[in-house]
Motif scaffolding. Structure first.
Motif, PDB file in Angstrom:
ATOM      1  N   ILE A 205      45.777  -0.340  37.958  1.00 40.98           N
ATOM      2  CA  ILE A 205      45.773  -1.807  37.975  1.00 40.98           C
ATOM      3  C   ILE A 205      45.498  -2.237  39.415  1.00 40.98           C
ATOM      4  N   ILE A 206      44.373  -2.911  39.597  1.00 39.83           N
ATOM      5  CA  ILE A 206      44.037  -3.377  40.936  1.00 39.83           C
ATOM      6  C   ILE A 206      44.314  -4.867  41.001  1.00 39.83           C
ATOM      7  N   THR A 207      45.125  -5.261  41.956  1.00 37.76           N
ATOM      8  CA  THR A 207      45.472  -6.682  42.018  1.00 37.76           C
ATOM      9  C   THR A 207      45.859  -7.104  43.425  1.00 37.76           C
ATOM     10  N   HIS A 208      45.630  -8.370  43.664  1.00 42.83           N
ATOM     11  CA  HIS A 208      45.973  -8.948  44.952  1.00 42.83           C
ATOM     12  C   HIS A 208      47.409  -9.487  44.912  1.00 42.83           C
ATOM     13  N   TYR A 209      47.813  -9.900  43.712  1.00 44.78           N
ATOM     14  CA  TYR A 209      49.117 -10.552  43.568  1.00 44.78           C
ATOM     15  C   TYR A 209      50.065  -9.730  42.703  1.00 44.78           C
ATOM     16  N   GLN A 210      51.350 -10.040  42.758  1.00 44.99           N
ATOM     17  CA  GLN A 210      52.298  -9.286  41.948  1.00 44.99           C
ATOM     18  C   GLN A 210      52.422  -9.830  40.530  1.00 44.99           C
ATOM     19  N   ARG A 211      51.811 -11.007  40.264  1.00 51.00           N
ATOM     20  CA  ARG A 211      51.982 -11.704  38.999  1.00 51.00           C
ATOM     21  C   ARG A 211      51.754 -10.809  37.778  1.00 51.00           C
ATOM     22  N   LEU A 212      50.615 -10.111  37.737  1.00 52.08           N
ATOM     23  CA  LEU A 212      50.284  -9.266  36.590  1.00 52.08           C
ATOM     24  C   LEU A 212      51.303  -8.138  36.430  1.00 52.08           C
ATOM     25  N   LEU A 213      51.858  -7.705  37.566  1.00 55.21           N
ATOM     26  CA  LEU A 213      52.766  -6.549  37.551  1.00 55.21           C
ATOM     27  C   LEU A 213      54.162  -6.911  37.028  1.00 55.21           C
ATOM     28  N   GLU A 214      54.357  -8.220  36.758  1.00 53.64           N
ATOM     29  CA  GLU A 214      55.584  -8.606  36.055  1.00 53.64           C
ATOM     30  C   GLU A 214      55.458  -8.279  34.582  1.00 53.64           C
ATOM     31  N   TYR A 215      54.205  -8.236  34.106  1.00 52.71           N
ATOM     32  CA  TYR A 215      53.945  -7.978  32.684  1.00 52.71           C
ATOM     33  C   TYR A 215      53.582  -6.516  32.422  1.00 52.71           C
ATOM     34  N   ILE A 216      52.797  -5.948  33.326  1.00 48.98           N
ATOM     35  CA  ILE A 216      52.459  -4.530  33.202  1.00 48.98           C
ATOM     36  C   ILE A 216      53.198  -3.821  34.329  1.00 48.98           C
ATOM     37  N   VAL A 217      54.219  -3.067  33.973  1.00 47.60           N
ATOM     38  CA  VAL A 217      55.082  -2.501  35.013  1.00 47.60           C
ATOM     39  C   VAL A 217      54.537  -1.150  35.472  1.00 47.60           C
ATOM     40  N   PRO A 218      54.182  -1.066  36.758  1.00 51.38           N
ATOM     41  CA  PRO A 218      53.599   0.191  37.250  1.00 51.38           C
ATOM     42  C   PRO A 218      54.663   1.257  37.542  1.00 51.38           C
ATOM     43  N   ASP A 219      54.264   2.527  37.449  1.00 54.99           N
ATOM     44  CA  ASP A 219      55.158   3.623  37.849  1.00 54.99           C
ATOM     45  C   ASP A 219      55.043   3.872  39.341  1.00 54.99           C
ATOM     46  N   ILE A 220      53.820   3.736  39.837  1.00 57.37           N
ATOM     47  CA  ILE A 220      53.546   4.035  41.239  1.00 57.37           C
ATOM     48  C   ILE A 220      52.714   2.903  41.828  1.00 57.37           C
ATOM     49  N   VAL A 221      53.085   2.483  43.022  1.00 52.11           N
ATOM     50  CA  VAL A 221      52.369   1.385  43.678  1.00 52.11           C
ATOM     51  C   VAL A 221      51.787   1.891  45.003  1.00 52.11           C
ATOM     52  N   HIS A 222      50.490   1.625  45.195  1.00 55.34           N
ATOM     53  CA  HIS A 222      49.838   1.991  46.449  1.00 55.34           C
ATOM     54  C   HIS A 222      49.409   0.722  47.171  1.00 55.34           C
ATOM     55  N   VAL A 223      49.554   0.752  48.476  1.00 57.21           N
ATOM     56  CA  VAL A 223      49.028  -0.358  49.257  1.00 57.21           C
ATOM     57  C   VAL A 223      47.810   0.140  50.014  1.00 57.21           C
TER      58      VAL A 223
END
Lengths: 249, 207
Positions: A205-223
């Motif tokens: 999931i590529i995103t600029h904001y955290q909004r989508l990640l409230e609905y699709i919960v990631p296991d691993i986050v990369h910056v």
């Protein structure tokens, strides 16, 4: 276990028009994992998704990408697709004169031919279309519309997830799928992605904001920053970025 | 009722002159299939108020064709509408010339005249010369012209291929889609389907 690995990126350098954008990416994605890539504009997020999908304008200057044990960089975009890679476009392209039905028929049958299966019969194909359209809450006249022509922002993104449902990929890459979506469309898109996820599959999931990640919960986050992964963590990283911004990391 | 006529270059005898009187309506479609070399000259005169003409053109020149199309659309009186929509796919060492002249007479006010000629060039050795010419002597008119010569849209190609559609099929779909708006002017569904199939076969042969 090694056979759990869907994607392995090693020392990837890539760019466009002679300009280097990715400057050494290393990454492993295993079955069942959802990886989020966050980062400021120009960090290389979209370059990464374009390179994974095989967009011809991008050049890989060094490094390798292995997808399920295969050399991904030696595969054409269509070979990647039939091998199970799907990218939801940030800017889905309009194709006047080609209906969703004809477009998807070409795509689904290409997938089936590559797997040595017979082409779908017209009736079975329409049944599949209907089922997947309902999945992203598309009305039936949608199938007769020209691909992305005159679609609203939300319709375009729902169309991407509809195609994803039709092609049932192993690795899905969602490039800024949340941009330009209202809350309702965001929820439909996210529910679709979540419903398609299984322990055998993986998502980026590529995103600029955290909004989508409230609905699709990631296991691993990369910056991602200036073409490199500067930080990797769990989902708590999302909130940290929200509070402190990318510069605060 | 609009009169619809279709002419195949190289096969049909194409009349050089068309004249439209008061409130007469004509839809005209020219088709040049691969392998046809010829010169077509059309002079369409609108001389009665309320006349309307739609002129469509499709030319497929993937080999070594030499095709010249020249159109003169003459608005002699006001209150008439003319529109022209030409689409070409040109490859190999083919050479295509399109010369489109629109003439609006001095007192032909409230004229609407449109012209478009769009081309997809498949090779660097093919050549398209498209030359619109507007001669407008009235002052209260709506006229436009547009001409392009381009390649297949890379973004659309990538989009289709990223869904598993093979490159040749993606090229095919895009060419068919490019021609579709002109094809849509065929009023009879059966006839349209026939022509569509004919064009699809021709487009496949150029891949």
């Amino acid at each position: 276990m090694a056979n759990d690995i869907i994607l392995k990126i090693s020392g990837l350098h890539a760019g466009i028009e002679g300009k280097e954008i990715l400057r050494g990416i290393d990454l492993e994605i295993r079955k069942g994992e959802i990886h989020a890539f966050m980062g400021p504009n120009g960090a290389g997020k979209s370059t990464l998704s374009s390179v994974l999908a095989g967009k011809p304008q991008y050049t890989v200057t060094s490094g390798s990408i292995e997808y399920m044990g295969r050399d991904l960089l030696a595969m054409s975009p269509e070979e990647r697709s039939v091998a199970g890679i799907f990218m939801s476009f940030q800017y889905p392209v309009e194709i006047p004169g080609v209906t969703i039905t004809n477009f998807m028929k070409s795509a689904v049958n290409a997938h089936r031919r590559a797997k040595g299966q017979e082409e779908l019969k017209a009736g079975d194909f329409l049944k599949l279309m209907k089922e997947k359209m309902a999945f992203v809450q598309m009305k039936s006249e949608f199938s007769k519309r020209e691909v992305n022509v005159g679609f609203s922002g939300g319709e375009k993104k729902r169309n991407e997830i509809f195609q994803m449902a039709m092609l049932d990929p192993v690795l899905s890459i969602l490039d800024e799928t949340d941009s330009g979506l209202d809350v309702d469309a965001l929820r439909i898109v996210a529910n679709g992605v979540n419903a398609l996820h299984t322990p055998e599959k993986a998502s980026i999931i590529i995103t600029h904001y955290q909004r989508l990640l409230e609905y699709i919960v990631p296991d691993i986050v990369h910056v991602l920053k200036e073409g490199r992964i500067v930080k990797t963590g769990g989902r708590e990283l999302v909130n940290l970025i929200e509070e402190n911004g990318y510069d605060g990391l | 009722m609009t009169d619809f006529r279709i002419y195949f270059a190289g096969r049909d005898d194409i009349p050089g002159e068309f004249t439209l009187g008061r409130d007469e309506k004509l839809d005209l479609l020219l088709v040049a299939l691969p392998g046809v070399s010829c010169s077509i000259a059309l002079h369409i005169t609108l001389e009665g108020e309320g006349a309307e003409v739609n002129l469509g053109g499709i030319y497929l020149c993937p080999g070594n064709e030499r095709l010249d199309i020249s159109v003169t659309m003459e608005h002699k009186v006001g209150g008439c509408i003319s529109s022209q929509d030409f689409k070409g796919i040109v490859g190999g060492t083919a050479q295509v010339g399109f010369y489109g002249r629109i003439v609006v007479a001095h007192d032909a006010q409230k004229t609407e005249a449109y012209q478009a000629d769009h081309n997809i060039l498949l090779t660097d050795t093919a050549k398209v010369t498209t030359r619109p010419q507007l001669e407008i002597y009235a002052d209260d008119v709506k006229c436009s012209h547009g001409a392009t010569v381009g390649k297949l849209d890379e973004d659309a190609q990538f989009y289709m291929r990223s869904r598993g559609i093979p490159e040749a099929e993606a090229r095919f779909l895009q060419m068919v889609s490019f021609l579709a708006p002109v094809l849509a002017m065929v009023p009879d569904e059966t006839r349209r389907a026939e022509l569509s199939e004919q064009l699809e076969t021709a487009v496949r042969s150029v891949l």
